[in-house]
Design an enzyme around this catalytic site. Structure first.
Site: not given
Ligand SMILES: [Zn+2]
Length: 322
Positions: A125, A162, A164, A251
């Protein structure tokens, strides 16, 4: 088949509050689990070094780096948002995580096929001038730039599974046709950071080199593997990368509270096997860098299954070689 495992006790020295999900226990738990399991004999331990400022400038802005360093030394609680908690050593630990990624690239140059870096803090991120979502330095992006700059290759893939979207990686390479960024993640309408729609396809010379595959809540192994067979492997075949970096978050596992995705560890095994096979058939290296994954029990199992999948895929490709 050797697995190069980059680990340092130093990864524990970045200390958010005890209630923070990005716990100092994460890297150590993976390290201990791998060394007590069936992959033990294959593992070659590697000690990371800290990335230099010059190396960090490959991706990050000087003012940002100095501000982050200063905030840590001042004992501030967070940097650039409440999520990004810091402690005195955070910047140094982030440099160590980034350094592991760069050393993994150096090993790839020397012909090593698999390197796994269960590093923290995570990176995907992080933007050139901004910390976000527990991330400070973008480890995957740094490895990619370093590989392109010093590794004698001209194109690589970053595959991000991931849960996200890796907004930082996408933004850094959005106009760069040398990096094919592929992300599988939870529907951005439900999920942090709110980017990662299919229509985000890159810009300028990078147009067509950015692929987002969002999944609805509840998506399972079958959905992910179907996409892998139908879309991901064909995309890799067309692009013909000279190296693969995996932004390896766990995740999306069904026991992890950070998404509503429903994968089991078997999905990580199968996806890794397909990647291992692809890489083996083309004789290209794989570097896997830990991103998210906050449920320690599933995290360690997924990490092991991921590496078993890579090894199996590589073995399978060797059998088929003439
Ligand atoms: Zn994540």
């Amino acid at each position: 088949m050797q697995i190069n495992l980059f680990y340092s006790e130093g990864f524990k020295r970045h200390c958010p509050e005890p209630s923070h999900p990005e716990s100092p226990l994460r890297s150590e738990a993976i390290f201990k689990f791998l060394l007590s399991g069936p992959l033990k004999e294959r593992i070659k331990l590697r000690t990371p070094r800290k990335a230099t400022f010059e190396e960090l400038y490959l991706v990050h802005e000087k003012d940002y780096l100095l501000a982050l360093e200063e905030a840590c030394f001042q004992g501030r609680f967070s940097f650039g948002g409440a999520d990004n908690q810091i402690s005195f050593d955070t910047f140094e630990v982030a440099r160590l995580a980034a350094g592991a990624a760069l050393e993994a690239v150096n090993l790839a140059r020397e012909g090593e096929k698999i390197s796994f870096c269960p590093v923290r803090p995570p990176g995907h991120h992080a933007l050139p001038g901004r910390a976000l979502g527990f991330c400070f330095l973008n480890n995957c992006a740094l490895a990619a730039r370093y590989w392109l700059e010093y590794g004698g290759i001209s194109r690589l893939v970053i595959l991000d599974w991931d849960a996200h979207h890796g907004n930082g990686i996408q933004e850094i390479f959005y106009e760069d046709p040398r990096v094919l960024y592929i992300s599988l993640h939870e529907d951005p309408r439900l999920s942090f950071p709110g980017t990662g729609f299919p229509e985000e396809r890159g810009a300028g010379p990078g147009k067509g080199y950015n692929f987002n595959f969002p999944f609805p809540a509840g998506a399972d192994d079958k959905k992910y593997l179907e996409l892998f067979h139908k879309k991901i492997i064909p995309l890799l075949e067309t692009f013909a990368p000279e190296g693969i970096i995996i932004a390896c978050g766990f995740d999306a596992h069904r026991d992890d509270d950070f998404s509503l995705l429903n994968l089991t560890s078997q999905a990580f095994y199968e996806m890794s096997k397909l990647l291992g096979n692809f890489a083996g058939c083309r004789n290209i290296p794989l570097i896997s860098l830990l991103e998210g994954g906050y449920d320690l029990e599933s995290l360690v199992v997924c990490a092991e299954r991921h590496l078993q999948g890579l090894v199996e895929g590589l073995k399978e490709s060797a059998k088929r070689a003439p």
